[in-house]
Structure formats: C-alpha cells, structure tokens
Design a protein around this motif. Structure first.
Motif, PDB file in Angstrom:
ATOM      1  N   GLY A   5       0.360 -12.462  -4.878  1.00  0.00           N
ATOM      2  CA  GLY A   5       0.513 -11.937  -3.521  1.00  0.00           C
ATOM      3  C   GLY A   5       0.356 -10.428  -3.425  1.00  0.00           C
ATOM      4  O   GLY A   5       0.783  -9.815  -2.454  1.00  0.00           O
ATOM      5  N   GLY A   6      -0.248  -9.813  -4.435  1.00  0.00           N
ATOM      6  CA  GLY A   6      -0.501  -8.380  -4.387  1.00  0.00           C
ATOM      7  C   GLY A   6       0.549  -7.530  -5.079  1.00  0.00           C
ATOM      8  O   GLY A   6       0.538  -6.309  -4.974  1.00  0.00           O
ATOM      9  N   LEU A   7       1.456  -8.194  -5.797  1.00  0.00           N
ATOM     10  CA  LEU A   7       2.494  -7.456  -6.517  1.00  0.00           C
ATOM     11  C   LEU A   7       2.177  -7.428  -8.016  1.00  0.00           C
ATOM     12  O   LEU A   7       1.824  -8.465  -8.565  1.00  0.00           O
ATOM     13  CB  LEU A   7       3.860  -8.108  -6.309  1.00  0.00           C
ATOM     14  CG  LEU A   7       4.402  -8.061  -4.884  1.00  0.00           C
ATOM     15  CD1 LEU A   7       5.652  -8.910  -4.771  1.00  0.00           C
ATOM     16  CD2 LEU A   7       4.683  -6.640  -4.461  1.00  0.00           C
ATOM     17  N   PRO A   8       2.284  -6.309  -8.640  1.00  0.00           N
ATOM     18  CA  PRO A   8       2.725  -5.004  -8.145  1.00  0.00           C
ATOM     19  C   PRO A   8       1.598  -4.121  -7.638  1.00  0.00           C
ATOM     20  O   PRO A   8       1.812  -2.968  -7.285  1.00  0.00           O
ATOM     21  CB  PRO A   8       3.378  -4.379  -9.380  1.00  0.00           C
ATOM     22  CG  PRO A   8       2.519  -4.866 -10.495  1.00  0.00           C
ATOM     23  CD  PRO A   8       2.126  -6.285 -10.100  1.00  0.00           C
ATOM     24  N   GLY A   9       0.371  -4.646  -7.601  1.00  0.00           N
ATOM     25  CA  GLY A   9      -0.797  -3.830  -7.299  1.00  0.00           C
ATOM     26  C   GLY A   9      -0.746  -3.043  -6.005  1.00  0.00           C
ATOM     27  O   GLY A   9      -0.965  -1.830  -5.994  1.00  0.00           O
ATOM     28  N   ILE A  10      -0.476  -3.711  -4.891  1.00  0.00           N
ATOM     29  CA  ILE A  10      -0.502  -3.017  -3.595  1.00  0.00           C
ATOM     30  C   ILE A  10       0.588  -1.954  -3.507  1.00  0.00           C
ATOM     31  O   ILE A  10       0.290  -0.804  -3.143  1.00  0.00           O
ATOM     32  CB  ILE A  10      -0.458  -4.018  -2.428  1.00  0.00           C
ATOM     33  CG1 ILE A  10      -1.776  -4.818  -2.394  1.00  0.00           C
ATOM     34  CG2 ILE A  10      -0.235  -3.299  -1.102  1.00  0.00           C
ATOM     35  CD1 ILE A  10      -1.815  -5.932  -1.376  1.00  0.00           C
ATOM     36  N   MET A  21      -8.147   0.690  -8.532  1.00  0.00           N
ATOM     37  CA  MET A  21      -7.671  -0.525  -9.180  1.00  0.00           C
ATOM     38  C   MET A  21      -8.470  -1.741  -8.751  1.00  0.00           C
ATOM     39  O   MET A  21      -9.077  -1.763  -7.691  1.00  0.00           O
ATOM     40  CB  MET A  21      -6.182  -0.738  -8.943  1.00  0.00           C
ATOM     41  CG  MET A  21      -5.779  -1.058  -7.543  1.00  0.00           C
ATOM     42  SD  MET A  21      -4.018  -1.498  -7.365  1.00  0.00           S
ATOM     43  CE  MET A  21      -3.172  -0.295  -8.328  1.00  0.00           C
ATOM     44  N   THR A  22      -8.439  -2.717  -9.642  1.00  0.00           N
ATOM     45  CA  THR A  22      -9.044  -4.011  -9.386  1.00  0.00           C
ATOM     46  C   THR A  22      -7.929  -5.037  -9.463  1.00  0.00           C
ATOM     47  O   THR A  22      -7.169  -5.072 -10.428  1.00  0.00           O
ATOM     48  CB  THR A  22     -10.122  -4.324 -10.444  1.00  0.00           C
ATOM     49  OG1 THR A  22     -11.123  -3.311 -10.379  1.00  0.00           O
ATOM     50  CG2 THR A  22     -10.739  -5.684 -10.206  1.00  0.00           C
ATOM     51  N   LEU A  23      -7.814  -5.860  -8.436  1.00  0.00           N
ATOM     52  CA  LEU A  23      -6.805  -6.915  -8.378  1.00  0.00           C
ATOM     53  C   LEU A  23      -7.508  -8.240  -8.616  1.00  0.00           C
ATOM     54  O   LEU A  23      -8.416  -8.613  -7.873  1.00  0.00           O
ATOM     55  CB  LEU A  23      -6.093  -6.896  -7.023  1.00  0.00           C
ATOM     56  CG  LEU A  23      -5.416  -5.572  -6.654  1.00  0.00           C
ATOM     57  CD1 LEU A  23      -4.841  -5.626  -5.252  1.00  0.00           C
ATOM     58  CD2 LEU A  23      -4.342  -5.218  -7.663  1.00  0.00           C
ATOM     59  N   ARG A  35      -6.928  -9.247  -0.163  1.00  0.00           N
ATOM     60  CA  ARG A  35      -8.001  -8.447   0.443  1.00  0.00           C
ATOM     61  C   ARG A  35      -7.668  -8.157   1.905  1.00  0.00           C
ATOM     62  O   ARG A  35      -7.867  -7.030   2.394  1.00  0.00           O
ATOM     63  CB  ARG A  35      -9.330  -9.214   0.347  1.00  0.00           C
ATOM     64  CG  ARG A  35     -10.518  -8.506   0.969  1.00  0.00           C
ATOM     65  CD  ARG A  35     -11.085  -7.440   0.046  1.00  0.00           C
ATOM     66  NE  ARG A  35     -10.749  -6.113   0.520  1.00  0.00           N
ATOM     67  CZ  ARG A  35     -10.718  -5.010  -0.222  1.00  0.00           C
ATOM     68  NH1 ARG A  35     -10.982  -5.058  -1.496  1.00  0.00           N
ATOM     69  NH2 ARG A  35     -10.418  -3.859   0.278  1.00  0.00           N
ATOM     70  N   ASP A  36      -7.131  -9.141   2.617  1.00  0.00           N
ATOM     71  CA  ASP A  36      -6.732  -8.958   4.010  1.00  0.00           C
ATOM     72  C   ASP A  36      -5.629  -7.899   4.120  1.00  0.00           C
ATOM     73  O   ASP A  36      -5.684  -7.036   5.004  1.00  0.00           O
ATOM     74  CB  ASP A  36      -6.267 -10.291   4.604  1.00  0.00           C
ATOM     75  CG  ASP A  36      -5.949 -10.179   6.084  1.00  0.00           C
ATOM     76  OD1 ASP A  36      -6.827  -9.745   6.865  1.00  0.00           O
ATOM     77  OD2 ASP A  36      -4.804 -10.516   6.462  1.00  0.00           O
ATOM     78  N   MET A  37      -4.645  -7.939   3.213  1.00  0.00           N
ATOM     79  CA  MET A  37      -3.578  -6.929   3.221  1.00  0.00           C
ATOM     80  C   MET A  37      -4.143  -5.533   2.983  1.00  0.00           C
ATOM     81  O   MET A  37      -3.781  -4.582   3.681  1.00  0.00           O
ATOM     82  CB  MET A  37      -2.536  -7.238   2.151  1.00  0.00           C
ATOM     83  CG  MET A  37      -1.639  -8.407   2.457  1.00  0.00           C
ATOM     84  SD  MET A  37      -0.442  -8.625   1.112  1.00  0.00           S
ATOM     85  CE  MET A  37      -0.904 -10.238   0.529  1.00  0.00           C
ATOM     86  N   VAL A  38      -5.024  -5.425   2.015  1.00  0.00           N
ATOM     87  CA  VAL A  38      -5.640  -4.137   1.681  1.00  0.00           C
ATOM     88  C   VAL A  38      -6.409  -3.608   2.889  1.00  0.00           C
ATOM     89  O   VAL A  38      -6.293  -2.429   3.250  1.00  0.00           O
ATOM     90  CB  VAL A  38      -6.553  -4.277   0.431  1.00  0.00           C
ATOM     91  CG1 VAL A  38      -7.445  -3.060   0.258  1.00  0.00           C
ATOM     92  CG2 VAL A  38      -5.714  -4.519  -0.812  1.00  0.00           C
ATOM     93  N   ASP A  39      -7.175  -4.473   3.532  1.00  0.00           N
ATOM     94  CA  ASP A  39      -7.948  -4.058   4.711  1.00  0.00           C
ATOM     95  C   ASP A  39      -7.043  -3.671   5.874  1.00  0.00           C
ATOM     96  O   ASP A  39      -7.255  -2.636   6.512  1.00  0.00           O
ATOM     97  CB  ASP A  39      -8.901  -5.179   5.152  1.00  0.00           C
ATOM     98  CG  ASP A  39     -10.027  -5.417   4.161  1.00  0.00           C
ATOM     99  OD1 ASP A  39     -10.265  -4.550   3.284  1.00  0.00           O
ATOM    100  OD2 ASP A  39     -10.664  -6.498   4.246  1.00  0.00           O
ATOM    101  N   VAL A  46      -9.567  -0.029  -3.852  1.00  0.00           N
ATOM    102  CA  VAL A  46      -9.094  -1.312  -4.383  1.00  0.00           C
ATOM    103  C   VAL A  46     -10.234  -2.322  -4.297  1.00  0.00           C
ATOM    104  O   VAL A  46     -10.835  -2.511  -3.248  1.00  0.00           O
ATOM    105  CB  VAL A  46      -7.877  -1.844  -3.598  1.00  0.00           C
ATOM    106  CG1 VAL A  46      -7.487  -3.238  -4.092  1.00  0.00           C
ATOM    107  CG2 VAL A  46      -6.706  -0.894  -3.700  1.00  0.00           C
ATOM    108  N   THR A  47     -10.503  -2.963  -5.415  1.00  0.00           N
ATOM    109  CA  THR A  47     -11.471  -4.048  -5.479  1.00  0.00           C
ATOM    110  C   THR A  47     -10.700  -5.331  -5.747  1.00  0.00           C
ATOM    111  O   THR A  47      -9.766  -5.329  -6.543  1.00  0.00           O
ATOM    112  CB  THR A  47     -12.473  -3.805  -6.627  1.00  0.00           C
ATOM    113  OG1 THR A  47     -13.119  -2.557  -6.424  1.00  0.00           O
ATOM    114  CG2 THR A  47     -13.500  -4.908  -6.716  1.00  0.00           C
ATOM    115  N   THR A  48     -11.056  -6.399  -5.066  1.00  0.00           N
ATOM    116  CA  THR A  48     -10.433  -7.694  -5.328  1.00  0.00           C
ATOM    117  C   THR A  48     -11.475  -8.611  -5.950  1.00  0.00           C
ATOM    118  O   THR A  48     -12.638  -8.615  -5.535  1.00  0.00           O
ATOM    119  CB  THR A  48      -9.855  -8.323  -4.043  1.00  0.00           C
ATOM    120  OG1 THR A  48     -10.881  -8.389  -3.061  1.00  0.00           O
ATOM    121  CG2 THR A  48      -8.684  -7.523  -3.516  1.00  0.00           C
TER     122      THR A  48
END
Length: 162
Positions: A5-10, A21-23, A35-39, A46-48
């Motif tokens: 769910g994007g943890l701990p990356g975001i 970073m790349t997730l 990707r939606d959260m990042v946008d 950030v690359t997914t």
C-alpha cells in the motif's frame, strides 16, 4: 520490494523529497493504487513497477541501478538478499558513511538492504550470514512509545550491507 500500500515508500519520499525511488510489487492492483496516491499527492521522482523482484531485477532498467533497497517481509531473508543484490550497484556512488556521524547516529555502508521483518529470525540470519556477498548484517528493534499497542514488539529492521 513489496511496496504493498505504499509503505514505507510514500512517507519516505514525502520526508525526503530529493530522493528518486522505484516502488515495486508483483500485484498490479497494489501498483495501480500506489501510482494513484503518488499522482494525487503530486509526488515527483517516483516510478511504480509491477513485477516479481527476481525478474525485474534482471532487466537492464533496474539491474544494479540502486544504492538502497527497502523490503517488507515478502520472503525469507536469504531470498530477499538475493533479490536485492540484483538491484544494487556493486559500489555506491555515494560517500561511505560507515561509523558514527557528527550527530552520533550510526551510518550504514551503501549499497544496502533494509528489510522490515518480524518473528523469530535466528535461522534466517544464520543462513543469510553464509551468503558470500554480504559484508555485515545487524538488526534494529522497532520499538517506540506505543509500539506495543500496535503489535510491533516483534518487528525489526534488518540492515544488510554489501
């Protein structure tokens, strides 16, 4: 590895906006959500990627391109080390930070793997220390006020330096 769910990356990217970073996760639904959260948060750098670590790590765009790999407990530690090694540079372009910094905090040697793990790690650590590419492995208890209330009393961050 295993961004879920994007943890701990975001949160890490929000705290350190200058890093790239790349997730990575093997489940497309999770990658799309991240990707939606990042946008929506207008986070740049950030690359997914959707794929399995053992496959993506062999691709030219990702093989030996990273200074640091963060991983959740997606696999036993020896396997995580093998996957991380695919992504990590042989030598980091960043200055070595081994030892204590001016602030008194311990610095790690890059390239490195930081793995969020739980449970009994004795056997995993023993097997991981036998891997030839590892310079050091240490664990850091993940303890802070209130951690016992959210069942983190068994959680550790395993620091693997190459």
């Amino acid at each position: 590895l295993g961004t879920g769910g994007g943890l701990p990356g975001i949160p890490l990217k929000i705290l350190k906006p200058g890093i790239r970073m790349t997730l990575l996760d093997s489940i497309q639904k999770k990658v799309a959500a991240v990707r939606d959260m990042v946008d929506r948060l207008s986070i740049t750098g950030v690359t997914t990627v959707c794929g399995r670590a053992e496959e993506v790590g062999k691709q030219a765009d990702h093989r030996q391109k990273y200074d640091l790999v963060l991983a959740r407990g997606v696999a036993p530690l020896p396997d995580l080390i093998k996957y991380a090694r695919l992504f990590l540079k042989h030598e980091s372009g960043l200055p070595e930070g081994v030892g204590k910094g001016e602030d008194g905090r311990e610095r790690m040697r890059l390239p490195a793997l930081l793995a969020f793990k739980g449970g009994m790690l004795g056997e995993e650590l023993t097997k991981a220390k036998r891997l030839g590419s590892v310079k050091s492995i240490r664990t850091v208890d993940l303890v802070f006020p209130g951690s016992e209330e959210i069942s983190l009393f068994e959680k550790k961050v395993v620091v693997v330096e190459f």
